[in-house]
Design a protein around this motif. Structure first.
Motif, PDB file in Angstrom:
ATOM      1  N   LEU A 117      21.790 -17.356 -30.610  1.00 55.88           N
ATOM      2  CA  LEU A 117      21.854 -18.218 -31.786  1.00 55.88           C
ATOM      3  C   LEU A 117      22.585 -19.515 -31.469  1.00 55.88           C
ATOM      4  O   LEU A 117      22.125 -20.610 -31.836  1.00 55.88           O
ATOM      5  N   GLU A 118      23.716 -19.411 -30.768  1.00 51.25           N
ATOM      6  CA  GLU A 118      24.468 -20.613 -30.412  1.00 51.25           C
ATOM      7  C   GLU A 118      23.626 -21.545 -29.544  1.00 51.25           C
ATOM      8  O   GLU A 118      23.603 -22.761 -29.748  1.00 51.25           O
ATOM      9  N   MET A 119      22.919 -20.970 -28.585  1.00 52.52           N
ATOM     10  CA  MET A 119      22.075 -21.767 -27.704  1.00 52.52           C
ATOM     11  C   MET A 119      20.951 -22.444 -28.477  1.00 52.52           C
ATOM     12  O   MET A 119      20.665 -23.623 -28.282  1.00 52.52           O
ATOM     13  N   ARG A 120      20.328 -21.689 -29.387  1.00 52.74           N
ATOM     14  CA  ARG A 120      19.210 -22.256 -30.154  1.00 52.74           C
ATOM     15  C   ARG A 120      19.692 -23.350 -31.103  1.00 52.74           C
ATOM     16  O   ARG A 120      19.017 -24.379 -31.283  1.00 52.74           O
ATOM     17  N   GLU A 121      20.842 -23.160 -31.729  1.00 53.76           N
ATOM     18  CA  GLU A 121      21.349 -24.167 -32.672  1.00 53.76           C
ATOM     19  C   GLU A 121      21.771 -25.443 -31.969  1.00 53.76           C
ATOM     20  O   GLU A 121      21.717 -26.528 -32.554  1.00 53.76           O
ATOM     21  N   GLN A 122      22.213 -25.323 -30.703  1.00 47.75           N
ATOM     22  CA  GLN A 122      22.670 -26.495 -29.965  1.00 47.75           C
ATOM     23  C   GLN A 122      21.556 -27.183 -29.187  1.00 47.75           C
ATOM     24  O   GLN A 122      21.797 -28.183 -28.509  1.00 47.75           O
ATOM     25  N   SER A 123      20.350 -26.655 -29.287  1.00 45.22           N
ATOM     26  CA  SER A 123      19.224 -27.242 -28.577  1.00 45.22           C
ATOM     27  C   SER A 123      18.944 -28.650 -29.089  1.00 45.22           C
ATOM     28  O   SER A 123      19.150 -28.965 -30.267  1.00 45.22           O
ATOM     29  N   ALA A 124      18.478 -29.498 -28.190  1.00 42.81           N
ATOM     30  CA  ALA A 124      18.147 -30.876 -28.588  1.00 42.81           C
ATOM     31  C   ALA A 124      17.015 -30.891 -29.608  1.00 42.81           C
ATOM     32  O   ALA A 124      16.928 -31.795 -30.442  1.00 42.81           O
ATOM     33  N   ARG A 125      16.135 -29.900 -29.533  1.00 41.29           N
ATOM     34  CA  ARG A 125      15.038 -29.791 -30.488  1.00 41.29           C
ATOM     35  C   ARG A 125      15.040 -28.380 -31.087  1.00 41.29           C
ATOM     36  O   ARG A 125      14.279 -27.512 -30.647  1.00 41.29           O
ATOM     37  N   PRO A 126      15.898 -28.130 -32.085  1.00 41.52           N
ATOM     38  CA  PRO A 126      16.004 -26.790 -32.671  1.00 41.52           C
ATOM     39  C   PRO A 126      14.661 -26.332 -33.253  1.00 41.52           C
ATOM     40  O   PRO A 126      13.953 -27.105 -33.898  1.00 41.52           O
ATOM     41  N   GLN A 127      14.311 -25.084 -33.009  1.00 38.90           N
ATOM     42  CA  GLN A 127      13.090 -24.495 -33.562  1.00 38.90           C
ATOM     43  C   GLN A 127      13.494 -23.560 -34.699  1.00 38.90           C
ATOM     44  O   GLN A 127      14.061 -22.495 -34.472  1.00 38.90           O
ATOM     45  N   LEU A 128      13.196 -24.004 -35.919  1.00 35.34           N
ATOM     46  CA  LEU A 128      13.698 -23.305 -37.101  1.00 35.34           C
ATOM     47  C   LEU A 128      13.217 -21.865 -37.180  1.00 35.34           C
ATOM     48  O   LEU A 128      13.962 -20.975 -37.604  1.00 35.34           O
ATOM     49  N   ALA A 129      11.966 -21.632 -36.810  1.00 44.33           N
ATOM     50  CA  ALA A 129      11.446 -20.268 -36.901  1.00 44.33           C
ATOM     51  C   ALA A 129      12.233 -19.323 -36.010  1.00 44.33           C
ATOM     52  O   ALA A 129      12.575 -18.200 -36.403  1.00 44.33           O
ATOM     53  N   LYS A 130      12.555 -19.763 -34.785  1.00 43.92           N
ATOM     54  CA  LYS A 130      13.290 -18.912 -33.854  1.00 43.92           C
ATOM     55  C   LYS A 130      14.733 -18.734 -34.300  1.00 43.92           C
ATOM     56  O   LYS A 130      15.307 -17.645 -34.165  1.00 43.92           O
ATOM     57  N   ILE A 131      15.333 -19.797 -34.846  1.00 41.72           N
ATOM     58  CA  ILE A 131      16.699 -19.683 -35.358  1.00 41.72           C
ATOM     59  C   ILE A 131      16.743 -18.698 -36.516  1.00 41.72           C
ATOM     60  O   ILE A 131      17.637 -17.843 -36.603  1.00 41.72           O
TER      61      ILE A 131
END
Length: 352
Positions: A297-311
């Motif tokens: 979750l931390e990695m996905r939220e800090q991504s330059a292009r967050p993918q809402l479905a995966k978050i």
């Protein structure tokens, strides 16, 4: 905790006492049991916090002189009692060490694991496969503390025993390869790390099935290696596989709870069912799910292009985890943290 300084001149001639943890010459002994010795107060304190407080009185029958037996039958019975006590202590100390690992307390896990190893050697011998779990706990704790040479030594011992026992279980093989994968990853040897982690996934799949949460750890650590290599597409795919495995597992557990509570008998015994429901998620699974899903979750939220479905799917999985562990405030906060866009994305992924 009681301590008592040893008086060297009072020891019988030729008798040598060694530290319980490091085998160095002992200068301190436990003032309660009087049969456990340490090189210094620091090691005594470490052993007390880890395991000795729980087993102090249980060591007395094992470390005091055997009584005089009047017959072979009595002697055999006494030996059987000793082995039974040692088996019990080997299991108890192993469980305590493992629980410390689940909590991330690597330093506290080591004394308990050392005791488990010693009791196992006494019962099964120095080449038995029953020693492998203790070696693997010691290796994992050492790696967690950054003590790579010590961790490698323990892994070498475990690996050697498994090579001499080709019929070792797939679960044991999986655990060995996971720790070897972590060792090589810590040393920056990513190709060798990936090889061992792939073996971890293979053996875990053989032991528990391809969709089991036991397989998710291998995928997670492989993803971390690919992430460190900046091979983001492969890492993202493996992280997604980890989330899917845990999400499906939690959905299944909640389904079981729902089906149980919908029966008339279960409704009448609601409180009792709620108390026993979390037994379907053991301590190891709770710790691993919390670590893996939290990191993803931390990695996905800090991504330059967050993918809402995966978050959204990670958040939903964490909400179910908190629900299953009866941490309702955290479960509720996970749900409340989601935005309308997250809800829409979760619906698109089929999250329930």
């Amino acid at each position: 905790m009681e301590t008592e300084a040893l008086v060297p001149l009072a020891l019988p001639r030729g008798q040598k006492l060694h530290c319980e943890l490091c085998l160095a010459p002992a200068t301190v002994r436990c003032g309660r049991c009087g049969v456990t010795y340490y090189c210094d107060v620091e090691h005594q304190s470490a052993d007390w916090v880890s395991i000795h407080e729980k087993i102090c009185s249980l060591l007395l029958p094992l470390r005091t002189a055997f009584p005089f037996y009047n017959s072979e039958k009595e002697r055999k019975h006494g030996q059987e009692q000793k082995i039974s006590r040692e088996k019990f202590l080997a299991g108890l100390t192993h469980t305590v060490a493992q629980n410390f690992l689940f909590e991330g307390k690597h330093e506290d896990a080591i004394p308990a694991a050392l005791h488990s190893l010693k009791f196992s050697i006494s019962v099964y011998g120095s080449d038995s496969v029953e020693l492998v779990p203790a070696y693997l706990i010691l290796a994992e704790a050492s790696l967690g503390l950054g003590h790579l040479p010590q961790g490698e030594e323990y892994l070498s011992q475990a690996h050697w025993i498994i090579l001499k026992n080709p019929h070792s279980s797939s679960a044991t093989q999986s655990n060995l390869h996971r720790n070897l994968g972590l060792l090589y990853a810590a040393r920056g040897n990513f190709e060798e790390s990936l090889r061992h982690l792939a073996n971890d996934v293979y053996y875990a799949s053989c032991a528990f099935g391809t969709n089991s949460v036991a397989v998710s750890g291998g995928y997670f650590h492989m993803a971390n290696v690919f992430f460190r290599q900046n091979r983001m597409d492969i890492a993202d795919s493996l992280y997604t596989e980890v989330v899917d495995i845990w999400h499906q597992h939690f959905c299944h557990l909640i389904d079981l709870q729902y089906q149980t509570l919908m029966t008339p008998a279960a409704i009448d015994m609601l409180s009792e069912e709620v108390e026993t429901a979390d037994e379907t998620l053991n301590e190891k699974e709770k710790a691993e799910a919390t670590q893996m899903l939290g990191a993803i979750l931390e990695m996905r939220e800090q991504s330059a292009r967050p993918q809402l479905a995966k978050i959204a799917k990670v958040v939903h999985a964490l909400a179910m985890l908190h629900y299953l562990t009866r941490d309702l405030p955290k479960a509720s906060s996970r749900v409340c943290d989601k935005s309308p866009a997250d809800d829409e994305a979760a619906a698109q992924t089929g999250a329930r």
